[in-house]
Design an enzyme around this catalytic site. Structure first.
Site, PDB file in Angstrom:
ATOM      1  N   ASP A   1       0.815  27.728 -12.158  1.00 41.32           N
ATOM      2  CA  ASP A   1       0.337  29.083 -11.913  1.00 41.32           C
ATOM      3  C   ASP A   1      -1.146  29.258 -12.213  1.00 41.32           C
ATOM      4  O   ASP A   1      -1.618  28.806 -13.262  1.00 41.32           O
ATOM      5  CB  ASP A   1       1.149  30.013 -12.848  1.00 41.32           C
ATOM      6  CG  ASP A   1       0.851  31.471 -12.634  1.00 41.32           C
ATOM      7  OD1 ASP A   1       1.282  32.005 -11.606  1.00 41.32           O
ATOM      8  OD2 ASP A   1       0.179  32.082 -13.491  1.00 41.32           O
TER       9      ASP A   1
ATOM     10  N   HIS B   1       6.252  35.127  -3.705  1.00 43.46           N
ATOM     11  CA  HIS B   1       6.513  36.368  -4.447  1.00 43.46           C
ATOM     12  C   HIS B   1       5.273  37.243  -4.637  1.00 43.46           C
ATOM     13  O   HIS B   1       5.372  38.312  -5.231  1.00 43.46           O
ATOM     14  CB  HIS B   1       7.098  36.009  -5.813  1.00 43.46           C
ATOM     15  CG  HIS B   1       6.100  35.294  -6.679  1.00 43.46           C
ATOM     16  ND1 HIS B   1       5.595  34.050  -6.352  1.00 43.46           N
ATOM     17  CD2 HIS B   1       5.474  35.662  -7.822  1.00 43.46           C
ATOM     18  CE1 HIS B   1       4.709  33.694  -7.269  1.00 43.46           C
ATOM     19  NE2 HIS B   1       4.622  34.642  -8.165  1.00 43.46           N
ATOM     20  N   ASP B   2       4.123  36.773  -4.180  1.00 45.00           N
ATOM     21  CA  ASP B   2       2.883  37.553  -4.304  1.00 45.00           C
ATOM     22  C   ASP B   2       2.389  38.088  -2.962  1.00 45.00           C
ATOM     23  O   ASP B   2       1.372  38.773  -2.905  1.00 45.00           O
ATOM     24  CB  ASP B   2       1.758  36.675  -4.874  1.00 45.00           C
ATOM     25  CG  ASP B   2       2.006  36.231  -6.301  1.00 45.00           C
ATOM     26  OD1 ASP B   2       2.671  36.971  -7.056  1.00 45.00           O
ATOM     27  OD2 ASP B   2       1.525  35.137  -6.661  1.00 45.00           O
TER      28      ASP B   2
ATOM     29  N   ASP C   1       8.086  27.268 -13.335  1.00 44.25           N
ATOM     30  CA  ASP C   1       6.729  27.764 -13.198  1.00 44.25           C
ATOM     31  C   ASP C   1       6.001  27.455 -14.505  1.00 44.25           C
ATOM     32  O   ASP C   1       6.535  27.725 -15.576  1.00 44.25           O
ATOM     33  CB  ASP C   1       6.794  29.286 -12.992  1.00 44.25           C
ATOM     34  CG  ASP C   1       5.871  29.756 -11.902  1.00 44.25           C
ATOM     35  OD1 ASP C   1       4.657  29.515 -12.038  1.00 44.25           O
ATOM     36  OD2 ASP C   1       6.355  30.361 -10.930  1.00 44.25           O
TER      37      ASP C   1
HETATM   38  C1  GLC Z   1       0.038  33.872 -10.123  1.00 43.42           C
HETATM   39  C2  GLC Z   1       1.457  34.337  -9.886  1.00 43.42           C
HETATM   40  C3  GLC Z   1       1.491  35.839  -9.961  1.00 43.42           C
HETATM   41  C4  GLC Z   1       1.059  36.245 -11.346  1.00 43.42           C
HETATM   42  C5  GLC Z   1      -0.290  35.640 -11.711  1.00 43.42           C
HETATM   43  C6  GLC Z   1      -0.539  35.722 -13.180  1.00 43.42           C
HETATM   44  O1  GLC Z   1      -0.823  34.286  -9.144  1.00 43.42           O
HETATM   45  O2  GLC Z   1       1.926  33.832  -8.678  1.00 43.42           O
HETATM   46  O3  GLC Z   1       2.752  36.359  -9.666  1.00 43.42           O
HETATM   47  O4  GLC Z   1       0.970  37.641 -11.426  1.00 43.42           O
HETATM   48  O5  GLC Z   1      -0.383  34.275 -11.385  1.00 43.42           O
HETATM   49  O6  GLC Z   1       0.273  34.837 -13.887  1.00 43.42           O
END
Ligand code: GLC
Ligand code: CA
Length: 561
Positions: free
Chosen positions: A205, A334-335, A102
């Protein structure tokens, strides 16, 4: 998309997202680790996976579960060591599995040394790595943007009472200043360092946030907190491609790496800047289905999509991307809530409907990304109090709802459905205590349904969700339909027919995917005689030359003459 598209090493792969903290623990501390990933490589290989995306494992205070990085060059000790990581690269390579990490570079952690130095000397070199402004109590803030996790996106700079810094996410995630070429150089250097080690690429990300509309200004207030959604600013931001093309030239291209962007808020007419022959990334996620019902601010306002809405989002997305490039298709990540709990009405949730959802998504053009546990049909978790929630985003949402005057019960209800904890409960490997995830105490609650829903129970059971995923994957990776499923065209079929989601993939073969997205049986006309029933989630399939009968939530994948 057609015969002229330049072939890439990743086109025919199926990818898998690992959320390391919840995948597999090997040292009994209750936290998943890199050695756990190594241990499960054979499992992933057997499933047919060719690319793994690892959610962050860099050094981090884990305020946002690793999306707050305090050292981009180090592995966090809870996940293991750099040696473990190198072993993972080596073992994955042996199995022809590419590893993505990531890339979290819109912000770092407030515990990163850059930010610490910026706090020591805000006027100095590192002060310019962030957005720091002078401010005195009582003065208006530079802008009224609401951070994604609730509250203002400005906070006092630690150690100063007359300076503030910008964080569009949590206050422990200060935004990096991409307008500063020195910062950009640091990022490219770091990216190349990992790529040189053998990393195959990145999932990128929150990338759309790196370009801000400057100078800072207010946007229309849209909630009772007196703040404005960052989406309002993002829809006006221009010129992000300058940064992204520079990144691609300096990092991805020289390594022939794969990159997939977490990209929101892009107008259709600009998609080509992001993916395809001239795009800065290899691919980007299709979030169109995920955004259905979320038009209004506050998750208590959100609603689950209907079958018709789902179909429309899926088809519109495919139609606008055709000829541009490869989307990365997800059911969840995961979100997001677990896809089966989100897209299927609660009363219809079954192995049959779970398999239907899988088939619809995995037969689309583009690259499938399976999120850990999706392949066994893991579901949302039940929650009875806000204290049981770990996710900082859900906690912020809850606070925001209370400010809006929503009752705690209503606020909790929405948080229960949309909380990111749903996707982050530990992987359910078997039905023993700890679900085969850990021999210690899991860092996060295990979904109590692990006794029924677990890999061990499903592996080898011919009609399980897991075995169905395996078959779907092998259609894309090693069957005679492979070429058609990877490069063939997409055409919606009988689009107007209610609760029917059907499309045709056409390349050297013609494949029809037909799904009954509802509980009541229905029949449909076929576009031609069936040559072969390739796969179905139910054993009985009734067809004659012109028609097919679909039972509730049945999906049939068939070759048409
Ligand atoms: C993205 C990720 C999430 C995170 C956010 C801030 O949306 O998928 O999990 O909280 O970025 O990095
Ligand atoms: Ca561990």
């Amino acid at each position: 998309m057609g015969v002229f598209m330049k072939r890439k090493w990743w086109h025919g792969k199926v990818a898998y997202q690992i959320y390391p903290k919840s995948f597999k623990d090997t040292n009994k501390d209750g936290i998943g680790d890199i050695r756990g990933v190594i241990e499960k490589l054979d499992y992933l290989k057997d499933l047919g996976i060719g690319i793994i995306w690892l959610s962050p494992i860099y050094k981090s205070p884990l305020a946002d579960q690793g999306y707050d990085i305090s050292d981009y060059y180090a592995i966090d000790p809870v996940f293991g060591t750099m040696d473990d990581f190198e072993e993972l690269l080596k073992e994955a390579k042996k199995r022809d599995i590419a590893i993505l990490m990531d890339l979290v570079v819109n912000h770092c952690s407030d515990e990163h040394e850059w930010f610490k130095k910026a706090c020591e000397d805000p006027e100095g070199e590192y002060g310019r790595y962030f957005y720091i402004r002078d401010w005195h109590k009582g003065e208006p803030l530079p802008c009224n943007w609401r951070s994604y996790f609730g509250g203002s996106c400005w906070d006092l700079l630690p150690g100063h009472d007359d300076k503030i810094y910008l964080h569009v996410f949590h206050k422990k995630q200060p935004d990096l200043n991409w307008e500063n070429p020195k910062l950009r150089e640091e990022i490219y250097k770091m990216m190349n360092w990992w790529l040189d080690k053998g990393l195959a690429g990145y999932r990128i990300d929150a990338i759309i946030n790196i370009k801000k509309v400057l100078p800072f200004k207010d946007y229309p207030i849209d909630r009772a907190d007196g703040l404005s959604s960052i989406d309002n600013m993002l829809s006006e931001a221009r010129g992000i491609e300058v940064f992204l093309n520079e990144m691609a030239e300096r990092t991805f291209k020289p390594h022939d790496s794969f990159s997939v962007g977490e990209v929101f808020n892009v107008p259709d007419s600009e998609l080509y800047k992001f993916i395809g022959e001239d795009g800065c990334f290899s691919s980007m996620f299709d979030f169109n289905e995920h955004l259905i019902g979320r038009e209004k601010p506050g998750s208590y306002n959100w609603r689950k999509p209907t079958a018709e809405e789902y179909k429309k989002a899926l088809f519109d997305a495919q139609e606008k991307i055709a000829g541009v490039g490869f989307y990365s298709n997800i059911i969840e990540n995961h979100d997001e809530p677990r896809g089966v709990s989100h897209y299927i009405p609660e009363e219809d949730l079954s192995e049959t409907s779970k398999k239907m959802l899988a088939g619809l998504s995995l037969m689309l053009p583009g690259l499938p990304f399976i999120y850990q546990g999706q392949e066994i049909g893991m579901e949302n978790i039940t929650v009875s109090s806000i204290d049981e929630i770990d996710d900082i985003s859900a906690r912020g949402e809850y606070e925001g709802a209370l400010i809006d005057g929503i009752s705690p019960e209503e606020a909790l209800k929405s948080v229960v459905h949309y909380s990111r904890d749903n996707a982050r409960t530990p992987f359910q490997w078997d039905d023993t205590k700890g679900a085969g995830f850990t021999d210690g105490t899991a860092w996060m609650r295990i979904n109590p349904n692990y006794k029924d829903i677990n890999l061990k129970e499903q592996k080898g059971r011919a009609n399980s969700v897991f075995e169905f995923y395996k078959k779907l994957i092998s259609l894309r990776t090693e069957s005679e339909y492979k070429e058609t499923l990877i490069y063939g065209s997409f055409t919606a079929y009988l689009r107007e027919k209610e609760n029917l989601v059907s499309y045709i993939r056409e390349g050297d073969r013609k494949v029809l995917i037909a799904a009954n997205f509802g509980g009541a049986p229905q029949s449909m006309t076929l576009p031609g005689p069936v040559k072969n029933i390739i796969l179905s989630n139910l054993t009985d399939t009734e067809t004659d030359r012109n028609m097919i009968d679909l039972a509730g939530y049945q999906i049939v994948i068939m070759e048409i003459e």
